[in-house]
Design an enzyme around this catalytic site. Structure first.
Site, PDB file in Angstrom:
ATOM      1  N   ASP A 265      10.773 -24.575  34.152  1.00  0.00           N
ATOM      2  CA  ASP A 265       9.618 -23.896  33.548  1.00  0.00           C
ATOM      3  C   ASP A 265       8.380 -24.175  34.378  1.00  0.00           C
ATOM      4  OD1 ASP A 265      10.753 -22.645  31.234  1.00  0.00           O
ATOM      5  OD2 ASP A 265      11.018 -24.636  30.379  1.00  0.00           O
ATOM      6  N   ASP A 375      15.393 -17.282  30.138  1.00  0.00           N
ATOM      7  CA  ASP A 375      14.715 -17.973  29.049  1.00  0.00           C
ATOM      8  C   ASP A 375      13.493 -17.250  28.500  1.00  0.00           C
ATOM      9  OD1 ASP A 375      14.462 -20.198  27.301  1.00  0.00           O
ATOM     10  OD2 ASP A 375      12.950 -21.089  28.602  1.00  0.00           O
ATOM     11  N   HIS A 579       6.655 -17.374  31.072  1.00  0.00           N
ATOM     12  CA  HIS A 579       7.047 -17.171  29.678  1.00  0.00           C
ATOM     13  C   HIS A 579       6.751 -18.345  28.738  1.00  0.00           C
ATOM     14  CE1 HIS A 579      10.916 -18.909  31.327  1.00  0.00           C
ATOM     15  NE2 HIS A 579      10.763 -19.659  30.247  1.00  0.00           N
TER      16      HIS A 579
END
Length: 612
Positions: A265, A375, A579
């Site tokens: 991430d 994801d 995201h």
């Protein structure tokens, strides 16, 4: 025969835990440790190693390593015992433990450097070793990051750990272990043999012949190993298990094409500055494993993450380029980041592909073909059209498999957008992007695969992710043992393109899903952090205006178009559409910085507009 299955299975687990695993590392040898604590934010490696060479002080095992989000540099010196070269069945390693607990990426991490500030390999809870050579004079620097476990027990309860302004002063980690050890490769392989068979056995029907065959083989292996002489009896134990591991898979077994992966991430429970170091740590581990294991292929998306390495870790980036050229380190996705797809404007979504694909082409000569968003929080019905126009004819996610109510009906299908454009799509049946190729995971993969009878191949993304880490040698060992094993799907190591080519050929009439891929999870994020969302939209509008007016002024008045400035601003906005940033699911630190970035973008874009 008396039914002693449960008792024997318990014995096998206990024997592995108490007698095999502790024996993998045999002799140990000490090292000398010195430490330098960085005041404030991290500093560049060369500065920490060279400019602060005189600031290192002796440190003992057991010493604390600083409060949350701090950095401590360790200088490790010593000599690997030369006599360890006498045993060709053993590998010497430097073993590190920063009071690890739980999953990599959500706690302390370290990256090992040479004295020239070149990254070598990372250290995390399931990758605690650095290979060394007998007789080697050690001279390594470890950048130890005291990253806190913000998620805790995954309750996401309020915590002071999400921002530097509220972090407690107490030390968070300590140096629990740092020494040399001789690893017995044969015992390590026996542990992997046992782990593979125990994992498979646990998934078979209790009454099946195969399960009991494995049980008795494991029981015989336990009888064969002498707890007081494991090195002397390990080879005999492996011979006992060999027939059970040699039974081939059924002809109709499902094929699992496994590609190494590390979903990182770009910000979430850590700030962007820490993601830069997470990428370096993970990709250094991947390069080390690629260079020691010829079976591994690794896939990673997000041009932004490669860009960070190019700018800040050029030697590591050069290693990656070599592995990309060899076809084993595979850039995928073609986007600047794995962005949200519902809130960015259509121009921004197009820019994600333009910026990402251009970076991959210019730096690797790679034309990506698959949109890679495992994801993100749902997928706009406009995405197939945008992706196809960017030359992306395949799509991968697994997120929709996490729906709370309605189970998605397919794993392999064609996803059709609003204009009728479709892309060949796959949801990995393991329902995770953090696969480990265990017996449990592979059994679930086969039970869960919804295309059985029409398709016989699915993809598995294996490796520690979210906070990074990547594939490990243990995962590779598990995959090799499941390559052709009765009772298990067949495992093959390969690339996403190999999977999509084979799946398309086998399933040309895959069913069609029309419209949005809606995620019945994380729905509250779309009303969270309005400042981040408002800043994104304002940045998109201002950059459109700045580009339009600059182009007009260039055509009519000879104005010098500010290409580099506008490109840099767009890349910053694209990063902010990641995201976990734009939807509002990150820690306070991330959203505070996101709002500051949008304010800076607005000021710089308005300056361009005024100049045009």
């Amino acid at each position: 025969m008396f039914d002693d299955r449960e008792l024997t299975e318990s014995r096998i687990r206990r024997f592995t835990r108490d007698h095999l695993t502790p024996q993998v590392h045999q002799e140990t040898a000490p090292v000398t440790i010195a430490a330098y604590r960085v005041e404030g934010e991290p500093i560049p490696p060369r500065e920490a190693i060279v400019d602060h060479a005189g600031d290192y002080a002796p440190l003992e095992v057991g010493a604390p390593l600083g409060r949350a989000w701090s950095t401590t540099w360790l200088h490790v010196t010593g000599t690997v015992p030369a006599q360890w070269a006498d045993d060709e069945r053993s590998d010497p390693e430097l073993i590190v433990d920063l009071a690890f607990s739980g999953q990599p990426g959500f706690q302390a991490e370290a990256l090992v450097f040479t004295p020239d500030a070149v990254p070598v390999k990372a250290i995390n809870p399931y990758n605690r070793y650095l290979p060394v050579r007998p007789g080697e004079q050690l001279d390594y620097y470890l950048e130890c990051a005291a990253n806190p476990n913000v998620a805790g027990e995954w309750t996401f309860a309020p915590t002071p750990l999400g921002d530097l302004a509220t972090v407690p002063e107490e030390d968070l980690y300590l140096l629990r272990e740092l020494h040399l050890a001789r690893r017995d490769v044969r015992i390590g392989e026996l542990v992997e043999d046992v782990r593979a068979l125990v994992g498979l056995m646990a998934e078979l029907d209790e009454a099946s012949q195969r399960r009991h065959e494995i049980l008795r083989a494991l029981e015989d292996a336990c009888d064969t190993v002498d707890p007081d002489d494991v090195p002397g009896t390990v080879e005999a134990a492996r011979e006992v298990l060999a027939p059970a591991l040699a039974r081939p898979a059924h002809r109709s077994a499902l094929t699992v094409l496994a590609t190494g992966h590390a979903h990182i991430d770009s910000a979430w429970l850590w700030p962007v500055r820490e993601t830069v170091r997470k990428v370096a740590r993970t990709f250094a581990n991947v390069c080390a494993l690629l260079e020691s294991d010829p079976d591994l292929t690794f896939s990673a998306s997000s041009a932004q993450q490669y860009r960070w390495l190019k700018d800040r870790y050029p030697e590591l980036f050069a290693r990656i380029q070599e592995h990309v050229a060899a076809g084993r380190f595979v850039p995928v996705g073609g986007m600047w980041v794995e962005s949200d797809t519902n809130m960015p404007g259509s121009e921004a979504m197009a820019r994600q592909f333009i910026a990402g694909k251009r970076f991959f082409l210019e730096n690797f000569g790679v034309e990506t073909r698959e949109t890679w968003l495992p994801d993100s929080f749902g997928y706009s019905a406009a995405l197939p059209q945008i992706a196809a126009l960017a030359g992306q004819d395949n799509f991968l996610t697994q997120k929709v498999s996490w729906n709370q109510v309605n189970t998605f009906p397919h794993h392999t299908f064609r996803w059709e957008g609003l204009d009728g454009t479709s892309v060949f799509t796959h949801f990995p049946p393991a329902d995770t992007y953090n696969g480990m190729l265990t017996g449990e995971e592979l059994a679930y993969f086969e039970r869960n695969f919804k295309e059985k009878g029409r398709s016989s191949i699915g993809m598995d993304l294996f490796g520690w992710g979210d906070g990074g880490g990547g594939p490990t040698r243990e995962m590779m060992a598990a995959g090799r043992r499941a390559a052709d094993l009765e009772g298990s799907p067949r495992v093959e190591f390969g690339t996403p393109q190999e999977f999509f080519d084979r799946a398309r050929a086998e399933y040309p009439d895959a069913p069609v899903w029309n419209g949005e891929l809606y995620l019945e999870l994380h729905r509250g994020t779309y009303s969270a952090q309005p400042g981040t969302k408002q800043g994104n939209r304002r940045s998109e509008h201002l950059l459109h205006e700045a580009e339009f007016l600059s182009a007009l002024a260039a055509l009519r008045a000879g104005f010098e178009y500010p290409h580099d400035e506008l490109e840099a601003l767009w890349e910053n906005v694209l990063l902010g559409q990641f995201h976990d940033i734009l939807p509002g699911s990150s820690i306070a630190w991330v959203h505070r910085e996101a709002e500051q970035d949008h304010a800076e973008t607005a000021a710089r874009a308005e300056a361009v507009i005024a100049g045009a």
